[in-house]
Write a protein that holds these residues in place. Structure first.
Motif, PDB file in Angstrom:
ATOM      1  N   ALA A 431       0.829  -1.207   0.000  1.00  0.00           N
ATOM      2  CA  ALA A 431       0.000   0.000   0.000  1.00  0.00           C
ATOM      3  C   ALA A 431       0.861   1.253   0.000  1.00  0.00           C
ATOM      4  N   GLU A 432       1.948   1.240   0.772  1.00  0.00           N
ATOM      5  CA  GLU A 432       2.870   2.379   0.782  1.00  0.00           C
ATOM      6  C   GLU A 432       3.461   2.590  -0.607  1.00  0.00           C
ATOM      7  N   ALA A 433       3.886   1.501  -1.225  1.00  0.00           N
ATOM      8  CA  ALA A 433       4.515   1.610  -2.544  1.00  0.00           C
ATOM      9  C   ALA A 433       3.537   2.138  -3.585  1.00  0.00           C
ATOM     10  N   TYR A 434       2.294   1.666  -3.540  1.00  0.00           N
ATOM     11  CA  TYR A 434       1.321   2.137  -4.532  1.00  0.00           C
ATOM     12  C   TYR A 434       0.997   3.610  -4.303  1.00  0.00           C
ATOM     13  N   ALA A 435       0.878   4.005  -3.048  1.00  0.00           N
ATOM     14  CA  ALA A 435       0.605   5.411  -2.744  1.00  0.00           C
ATOM     15  C   ALA A 435       1.674   6.315  -3.343  1.00  0.00           C
ATOM     16  N   ARG A 436       2.924   5.865  -3.292  1.00  0.00           N
ATOM     17  CA  ARG A 436       4.006   6.673  -3.892  1.00  0.00           C
ATOM     18  C   ARG A 436       3.965   6.619  -5.415  1.00  0.00           C
ATOM     19  N   SER A 437       3.539   5.481  -5.965  1.00  0.00           N
ATOM     20  CA  SER A 437       3.554   5.327  -7.426  1.00  0.00           C
ATOM     21  C   SER A 437       2.555   6.245  -8.112  1.00  0.00           C
ATOM     22  N   VAL A 438       1.475   6.612  -7.423  1.00  0.00           N
ATOM     23  CA  VAL A 438       0.482   7.504  -8.029  1.00  0.00           C
ATOM     24  C   VAL A 438       0.810   8.968  -7.767  1.00  0.00           C
ATOM     25  N   GLY A 439       1.902   9.218  -7.056  1.00  0.00           N
ATOM     26  CA  GLY A 439       2.253  10.583  -6.703  1.00  0.00           C
ATOM     27  C   GLY A 439       3.082  11.290  -7.755  1.00  0.00           C
ATOM     28  N   VAL A 440       3.293  12.568  -7.524  1.00  0.00           N
ATOM     29  CA  VAL A 440       4.077  13.418  -8.418  1.00  0.00           C
ATOM     30  C   VAL A 440       5.395  13.802  -7.749  1.00  0.00           C
ATOM     31  N   THR A 441       5.304  14.466  -6.618  1.00  0.00           N
ATOM     32  CA  THR A 441       6.487  14.906  -5.886  1.00  0.00           C
ATOM     33  C   THR A 441       6.668  14.004  -4.671  1.00  0.00           C
ATOM     34  N   THR A 442       7.825  13.405  -4.554  1.00  0.00           N
ATOM     35  CA  THR A 442       8.064  12.399  -3.515  1.00  0.00           C
ATOM     36  C   THR A 442       8.068  13.015  -2.120  1.00  0.00           C
ATOM     37  N   PRO A 443       7.839  12.192  -1.078  1.00  0.00           N
ATOM     38  CA  PRO A 443       7.917  12.713   0.293  1.00  0.00           C
ATOM     39  C   PRO A 443       9.267  13.354   0.602  1.00  0.00           C
ATOM     40  N   THR A 444      10.339  12.771   0.072  1.00  0.00           N
ATOM     41  CA  THR A 444      11.675  13.320   0.318  1.00  0.00           C
ATOM     42  C   THR A 444      11.819  14.719  -0.265  1.00  0.00           C
ATOM     43  N   ALA A 463       0.334  12.971   2.942  1.00  0.00           N
ATOM     44  CA  ALA A 463      -0.638  12.753   1.876  1.00  0.00           C
ATOM     45  C   ALA A 463      -0.875  11.278   1.587  1.00  0.00           C
ATOM     46  N   GLU A 464       0.187  10.478   1.586  1.00  0.00           N
ATOM     47  CA  GLU A 464       0.073   9.079   1.192  1.00  0.00           C
ATOM     48  C   GLU A 464      -0.762   8.240   2.158  1.00  0.00           C
ATOM     49  N   ASP A 465      -0.946   8.717   3.380  1.00  0.00           N
ATOM     50  CA  ASP A 465      -1.649   7.916   4.385  1.00  0.00           C
ATOM     51  C   ASP A 465      -3.080   7.576   3.959  1.00  0.00           C
ATOM     52  N   ARG A 466      -3.747   8.474   3.227  1.00  0.00           N
ATOM     53  CA  ARG A 466      -5.124   8.188   2.813  1.00  0.00           C
ATOM     54  C   ARG A 466      -5.158   6.965   1.885  1.00  0.00           C
ATOM     55  N   TYR A 467      -4.173   6.872   0.992  1.00  0.00           N
ATOM     56  CA  TYR A 467      -4.117   5.697   0.111  1.00  0.00           C
ATOM     57  C   TYR A 467      -3.836   4.426   0.907  1.00  0.00           C
ATOM     58  N   VAL A 468      -2.907   4.516   1.846  1.00  0.00           N
ATOM     59  CA  VAL A 468      -2.555   3.347   2.659  1.00  0.00           C
ATOM     60  C   VAL A 468      -3.773   2.851   3.428  1.00  0.00           C
ATOM     61  N   ARG A 469      -4.494   3.754   4.082  1.00  0.00           N
ATOM     62  CA  ARG A 469      -5.697   3.372   4.833  1.00  0.00           C
ATOM     63  C   ARG A 469      -6.744   2.750   3.918  1.00  0.00           C
ATOM     64  N   THR A 470      -6.967   3.394   2.782  1.00  0.00           N
ATOM     65  CA  THR A 470      -8.000   2.920   1.869  1.00  0.00           C
ATOM     66  C   THR A 470      -7.678   1.519   1.354  1.00  0.00           C
ATOM     67  N   MET A 471      -6.434   1.283   0.978  1.00  0.00           N
ATOM     68  CA  MET A 471      -6.069  -0.018   0.433  1.00  0.00           C
ATOM     69  C   MET A 471      -6.129  -1.112   1.485  1.00  0.00           C
ATOM     70  N   ARG A 472      -5.742  -0.795   2.701  1.00  0.00           N
ATOM     71  CA  ARG A 472      -5.771  -1.816   3.757  1.00  0.00           C
ATOM     72  C   ARG A 472      -7.192  -2.173   4.167  1.00  0.00           C
ATOM     73  N   ASP A 473      -8.149  -1.259   4.010  1.00  0.00           N
ATOM     74  CA  ASP A 473      -9.534  -1.517   4.400  1.00  0.00           C
ATOM     75  C   ASP A 473     -10.423  -1.839   3.197  1.00  0.00           C
ATOM     76  N   ALA A 474      -9.856  -1.983   2.013  1.00  0.00           N
ATOM     77  CA  ALA A 474     -10.639  -2.138   0.791  1.00  0.00           C
ATOM     78  C   ALA A 474     -11.424  -3.446   0.764  1.00  0.00           C
ATOM     79  N   PRO A 475     -12.655  -3.430   0.240  1.00  0.00           N
ATOM     80  CA  PRO A 475     -13.394  -4.667  -0.014  1.00  0.00           C
ATOM     81  C   PRO A 475     -12.804  -5.326  -1.269  1.00  0.00           C
ATOM     82  N   ALA A 476     -11.757  -6.107  -1.086  1.00  0.00           N
ATOM     83  CA  ALA A 476     -10.951  -6.574  -2.209  1.00  0.00           C
ATOM     84  C   ALA A 476     -10.347  -7.934  -1.911  1.00  0.00           C
TER      85      ALA A 476
END
Length: 629
Positions: A431-444, A463-476
């Motif tokens: 989830a962390e990796a995907y959150a970064r992959s959809v981003g533009v400017t890195t956290p660093t 910013a990435e935390d919303r993606y991490v939360r969503t993916m971990r709780d996804a109906p998937a």
């Protein structure tokens, strides 16, 4: 399609000045140039700007009231199955005074209350006042095609509007920036739907409703629909293929209803070509299509669009636009209100502008990539998750993290050759990796750019935390499911649909997205992953199904999309603008000027690739100037 606005006092029915409502709607004139209306009563005011599409008579004007005057609604969008719902209501005794879909909302509320939403198939955002129940009910469509902003004001009122500029017309709105929204924007290139750059303003989330009752505090919105990736459809490839085509056909045909000229965007890609093919099948006259091209051969898809236009004998128009079309920057800043750094918005605006010369409604191919895993990032995510499963987390972080640290950085290379990016992604949670992959400017890089004061103000917000939360709780069920689900929650409404809505409405054009019909989306989400991605091909089942309509060089060519050469701009025509960013007083309140100067210098010299980040800063500065002065 329209623009709506209004004001409601839940605590006490204060008087509402009609001129204030009119100012909020007039700020959205572009969304509805065909007419306007304002209705007020103690404690409530509703306003409307009309783009007449169905029932062009005054009977379809808004705000629209029920026959007894107890209900009043202001509504933006289209309900594609309104005739079916109308028949159900007439069977229950409802008597209609117009031929518009708006009136279905009034009778639907009387018959079913909030449960009427489950019966609607369309794109919409509306506010309905019920004087008997003493409440205001607001709702937004399932996928978030149509926007709705709202804010609680200092005098106890709740103001709402289709666009932020409608709220800005209210004198009690406090204009203060939310630094968290700046962090999110710098991460993704757009301001997500769960936050706003103007502090205190909220966006009603996609698939949510909000019931505000007299004498009660404003509650949190309630979800009334969500996409579910946890189910799996059964059946042979042939059976699923036929069902896919059937659902696409129904979605397209339902969106051909209009009392004004209608056409389609045609890029020559799979999605828009499929929509045009099904439109041609359903239409007795030539479909009106349009495309824009670029002088640069590597970015120009006109040849493919021409091929599809000839195949289906469409009434086709095209226009060539310059790749250095950055003169549109201020136009886009005005259209979007909040900063928006998806550079394809320039091309999208131009194709909307071209379409509006001949039609009032245009169908698009938006949504297929999200519904059927068409983006390459889904394929990479699935492959990386298979590798992650082979190693314990601690070993993975140590081995791949060390290798990624040693490998040279190669931002210029295609992702398949960017081993550093892949190795570092493998070291992370999926989830962390995907959150970064959809981003533009890195956290660093964001940490380097933000000033110390801004970092303290963020209080750990990332910013990435919303993606991490969503993916971990996804109906998937699997990695592709989780990535697609997260994009439906964030990327689709925040970027893709915002882009299409603002650019189309800026020229008073209604855009319709048949491949976001909720029945099609629900079916696509139930397909096994192998039906979405196979042999490296995203949208596999859709492409296979469309072989009966489209040639293979349309279906299986590499995805191109709208490409804008922003990196070249900042080494050429916009080089001075990039250099001036470090001197910006607005940006200087949040960012370290030395860090901005450093990335601008590195980019201009070619030592590093920072074009997209510089574009973000340009759009942010201009949006902040417009919003806050």
């Amino acid at each position: 399609m329209c623009g709506i606005a209004g004001l409601y006092y839940p605590a006490t029915p204060k008087p509402v000045d009609p001129a204030r409502i009119r100012a909020m709607t007039d700020a959205q004139l572009h969304r509805g140039p065909d007419g306007s209306g304002v209705w007020t009563a103690p404690g409530v005011g509703l306003g409307h700007r009309r783009l007449a599409i169905i029932d062009l008579t005054e009977a379809g004007a808004q705000p629209m009231a029920s026959a007894d005057g107890a209900l009043t609604v202001t509504y933006n969008g289209e309900i594609y199955n309104f005739l079916e719902v109308r028949a159900q209501l007439e069977a229950k005794g409802a008597v209609f005074a117009s031929n518009s879909d708006t009136e279905v909302l009034l009778h639907g509320w009387s018959a079913w209350g909030p449960a009427m939403l489950d019966r609607l198939n369309g794109m919409f955002a509306f506010a309905l006042h019920d004087s008997r129940r003493q409440c205001l009910f607001m709702a937004r469509d399932r996928l978030g095609v149509k926007p709705l902003h709202y804010v609680e004001l200092a005098d106890g009122g709740v103001a709402f509007a289709s666009e932020l500029k409608g709220l800005l017309a209210h004198p009690l709105l406090r204009r203060e920036p939310d630094i968290r929204a700046v962090e999110d924007y710098m991460a993704f290139g757009y301001v997500p739907d769960d936050i706003c750059l103007v502090a205190g303003v909220k966006k009603l989330p996609a698939g949510h409703s909000l019931l505000i009752e007299r004498g009660k505090s404003v509650p949190a919105p309630s979800r009334w629909w969500d996409v579910d990736f946890s189910r799996r459809a059964s059946g042979s490839v042939k059976a699923l293929e036929e069902e896919l085509v059937s659902r696409m056909r129904d979605a397209v045909r339902s969106r051909l209803m209009a009392d004004v000229p209608l056409g389609a965007f045609l890029s020559g890609g799979v999605d828009s070509s499929a929509v045009v093919a099904l439109m041609a099948e359903a239409s007795s006259s030539a479909v009106k299509t349009c495309t824009i091209g670029f002088r640069e051969a590597g970015h120009d898809e006109r040849g493919y669009a021409d091929q599809v236009a000839q195949r289906f004998a469409t009434d086709h128009r095209e226009r060539v636009v310059a790749a250095d079309d950055f003169a549109l920057i201020d136009t886009l800043v005005t259209a979007f209100d909040e900063p928006f750094a998806d550079a394809s918005a320039l091309a999208t605006y131009r194709v909307c502008e071209l379409a509006r010369e001949n039609v009032t409604v245009a169908l698009s191919g938006d949504g297929a990539d999200e519904a059927l895993a068409g983006y390459r990032r889904y394929k990479f995510q699935a492959a990386e998750e298979r590798v992650r499963a082979l190693f314990p987390p601690s070993m993975r972080a140590g081995v791949f993290g060390a290798l990624g640290g040693l490998y040279p950085k190669a931002d210029w290379a295609p992702r398949s050759l960017r081993a550093k990016t892949t190795l570092l992604a493998l070291a992370e949670d999926g989830a962390e990796a995907y959150a970064r992959s959809v981003g533009v400017t890195t956290p660093t890089l964001r940490a380097m750019l933000f000033s110390d004061e801004a970092k303290r103000a963020l209080v750990g917000h990332r910013a990435e935390d919303r993606y991490v939360r969503t993916m971990r709780d996804a109906p998937a069920r699997d990695a592709i499911d989780r990535a697609q689900y997260a994009d439906f929650q964030h990327w689709l409404p925040g970027d893709i649909l915002t882009k299409t809505d603002r650019t189309s409405m800026a020229v008073s054009l209604e855009a319709r997205e048949p491949l976001l019909d909720y029945r099609f989306v629900e079916f696509a989400a139930s397909l096994p992953a192998s039906m979405r991605i196979r042999a490296g091909q995203g949208k596999w089942l859709m492409k296979k199904a469309m072989e009966r309509y489209l040639p293979r060089d349309i279906l299986y060519r590499p995805k191109m999309g709208f490409v804008t050469p922003i990196s070249a701009w900042f080494r050429g025509a916009l080089a001075d603008e990039a250099g001036a960013l470090a001197k910006s007083r607005i940006l200087g309140t949040m960012f370290d000027p030395r860090a901005i100067e450093r990335i601008a210098t590195e980019h201009r010299s070619g030592r590093a690739e920072h074009g997209r980040t510089l574009w973000q800063l340009v759009m942010l500065e201009r949006s902040m100037q417009r919003l806050f002065g």
